[in-house]
Design a protein around this motif. Sequence first.
Motif, PDB file in Angstrom:
ATOM      1  N   GLY A   1       3.017  20.415  10.912  1.00 37.92           N
ATOM      2  CA  GLY A   1       3.043  20.776  12.323  1.00 37.92           C
ATOM      3  C   GLY A   1       4.123  20.063  13.103  1.00 37.92           C
ATOM      4  N   HIS A   2       4.622  18.949  12.566  1.00 36.56           N
ATOM      5  CA  HIS A   2       5.680  18.213  13.255  1.00 36.56           C
ATOM      6  C   HIS A   2       7.060  18.727  12.870  1.00 36.56           C
ATOM      7  CE1 HIS A   2       8.120  14.831  14.759  1.00 36.56           C
ATOM      8  NE2 HIS A   2       7.080  14.534  15.516  1.00 36.56           N
TER       9      HIS A   2
ATOM     10  N   ALA B   1      11.637  21.357  14.292  1.00 31.08           N
ATOM     11  CA  ALA B   1      12.234  22.616  13.830  1.00 31.08           C
ATOM     12  C   ALA B   1      13.325  22.335  12.790  1.00 31.08           C
ATOM     13  CB  ALA B   1      12.790  23.426  15.004  1.00 31.08           C
ATOM     14  N   LEU B   2      12.967  21.560  11.776  1.00 26.10           N
ATOM     15  CA  LEU B   2      13.946  21.147  10.772  1.00 26.10           C
ATOM     16  C   LEU B   2      14.582  22.342  10.068  1.00 26.10           C
ATOM     17  CD1 LEU B   2      12.438  18.011   8.951  1.00 26.10           C
ATOM     18  CD2 LEU B   2      14.328  18.113  10.569  1.00 26.10           C
ATOM     19  N   HIS B   3      13.790  23.359   9.799  1.00 25.54           N
ATOM     20  CA  HIS B   3      14.337  24.521   9.092  1.00 25.54           C
ATOM     21  C   HIS B   3      15.461  25.171   9.889  1.00 25.54           C
ATOM     22  CE1 HIS B   3      11.209  25.995  11.769  1.00 25.54           C
ATOM     23  NE2 HIS B   3      11.763  27.190  11.733  1.00 25.54           N
TER      24      HIS B   3
ATOM     25  N   LEU C   1       3.955  26.936   6.591  1.00 25.03           N
ATOM     26  CA  LEU C   1       3.688  26.253   7.854  1.00 25.03           C
ATOM     27  C   LEU C   1       2.238  25.798   7.844  1.00 25.03           C
ATOM     28  CD1 LEU C   1       3.868  25.444  10.813  1.00 25.03           C
ATOM     29  CD2 LEU C   1       3.691  27.871  11.427  1.00 25.03           C
ATOM     30  N   HIS C   2       2.023  24.499   7.976  1.00 21.97           N
ATOM     31  CA  HIS C   2       0.689  23.902   7.967  1.00 21.97           C
ATOM     32  C   HIS C   2       0.443  23.266   9.334  1.00 21.97           C
ATOM     33  CE1 HIS C   2      -2.333  21.065   5.697  1.00 21.97           C
ATOM     34  NE2 HIS C   2      -2.932  21.961   6.456  1.00 21.97           N
TER      35      HIS C   2
ATOM     36  N   GLY D   1      -6.705  24.662  18.729  1.00 20.27           N
ATOM     37  CA  GLY D   1      -5.303  24.279  18.817  1.00 20.27           C
ATOM     38  C   GLY D   1      -4.495  24.793  17.646  1.00 20.27           C
ATOM     39  N   LYS D   2      -5.099  24.845  16.459  1.00 18.96           N
ATOM     40  CA  LYS D   2      -4.408  25.396  15.292  1.00 18.96           C
ATOM     41  C   LYS D   2      -4.127  26.879  15.496  1.00 18.96           C
ATOM     42  CE  LYS D   2      -6.634  22.142  12.068  1.00 18.96           C
ATOM     43  NZ  LYS D   2      -5.471  21.541  11.393  1.00 18.96           N
TER      44      LYS D   2
END
Length: 628
Positions: free
Chosen positions: A332-333, A339-341, A351-352, A362-363
Amino acid sequence: MRGWRNAVQETAASKPLFLTIYATVILGTVVSSFYVFSAIYSPTASPTRSISSSWLLAPPLSQNGVSLSSNISQPSQHRSNKLRPIWEAPSRTSKMPRLKSFRLTKELVAQRAKDNVIIVTFGNFAFMDFILTWVKHLTDLGVSNLLVGAMDTKLLNALYWKGIPVFDMGSHISTDDVGWGSPIFHKMGRQKVLLINAILPFGFELLMCDTDMVWLKNPLPYLARYPDADILTSSDQVVPTVVDDRLADWKQVGAAYNIGIFHWRPTPPAKKLAKEWIDMLLADDRIWDQNGFNELVRRQTGPAFDDESGIFYSYDGNLKLGILPESIFCSGHTYFVQALHQQFRLQPYALHTTFQYAGTEGKRHRLREAMVFFDPPEYYDAPGGFLSFRPSISKSLLLDGEHNLESHFSLINYQMRQIRSALALASVLNRTLVMPPLWCRLDRLWFPHPGALLGSMTRQPFLCPLDHVFEVNVMLRDLPAEEFGPAINIREYSFLNNPFLPQRVRESWLDVQLCQEGTEDCHASSNTSRPGLLRFPKRSSEETLKKVFSSFKDVKVIQFSSMQDAFLGFTDKTREEKFRKRVKQYVGIWCCVENHIPGHIYYDMYWDEKPGWKPVPPKTPEDDHPPF
């Protein structure tokens, strides 16, 4: 239950002290199964009465507006004629099969496996929408070698009638959301380890997944690149260790290995680890399953298996482990904050929804923000229509000065004041509020930090998830109307860009431009100079708003050019007090200041009513409470 029984017998063989425990578990399961079986086939039970599959006919999920599948009803892969394609529901004239036909067996896994690989998730009925989303993404990607474990018979029935390959886990856990960290949550975690121990002896490779993650790209070709690995696991690493799609640099991974996504091969070292892992958990119910896994595999780390692959020896010195790269098997970070990708120009596989602060709701909201959650059609066409506004934020608030507590809270408070007005306006007009994108200067975590984690690629400012500032679970909760006034429904900031949004909603739109009363063509009237545009005075009363916008009750989306001074205030003071009480519950905390206990700082929805308000942590334990 044969597969489960064999696994438990193998486990018990090495620890006679636990034979009594296992016997009790097996006996309890048999007795429970008898009662569940009786309930399913009682004359009053109906497997289809309250479960609708009509919304499965909605268009397939898409990524960035590009469809990932052409037709949900078609098989994603060629299978045996004995197997129904996924999503092809059984005939409604047929009867529900006997419960024992849903046992986890080697034959069942063999039917579904492809290239000797099976993908598995499990859950209870509270997570059914997550499970449907999980399955939908895989089938849209052309992957059908999957199975879902049902922890309660309500979920098993529902999935069967929707055409999802399902097996009975025999655990009969509550159908409700059990909550992270609860005793039942830990019990569910042990079910995962039991599953691994049950499936590995069958001889299949196992990709085990949590239900709160989604697949964005077929992972199987990537996993096949590393045939020497006994286990490939994701991690909570937030500082990138590689900048391409290689396995993470294991020497730099200091964060926990995350067991929400990991791939097991049925090798002797993997089976040995799985056996010791379940023994550890059954011997001490206080151990969290993920902590137990990390404790075992980190007994030894290294040396490297070779010079190229990124695989290394761990656990007992024989198990070959690889860490999936944090930029494309995203937490989630690394997905929502860094947004590293995007920064590395990579396409993410997974995506977890970790690193979030509003529980299960929230998920869901995070996945909806990413436009990857599968909602029924009615979610996109709410009764009463929608209200939206275009936030206007100055460059100075976003960029000027240092990124510190003062500049972060100045930015958030500016946005919060507009959101507060929008919530009031949505309440008056009885419309669902589409939340604006939210900008933050500082990251949020649950431990002290300098504002952005050192070594991470967190950009400042960044588009932050709503749960960084707002208590999303509270916003979506049914608060008592007699105490908190009418409910105010919300949607995620990306809602109006979602490809699932119906065309009739996209085309039914009214733009409202706020203007100064008395200027040309600025009056509180439903007359408009051109279709789709309305010039409307700032600081209009509740009665005026209701009167004018009642003429546009058939318009699906009303979007204001700004929310600054859009609403004068409630005329009914009782309703206003209830509204104030409601929205005060909506904001959360920023966490956490270094070298201060407590280090969190509460957001305050009515900060502007307190002269000299400053972002400081509570000074005493008595001050440590929300500003309700």
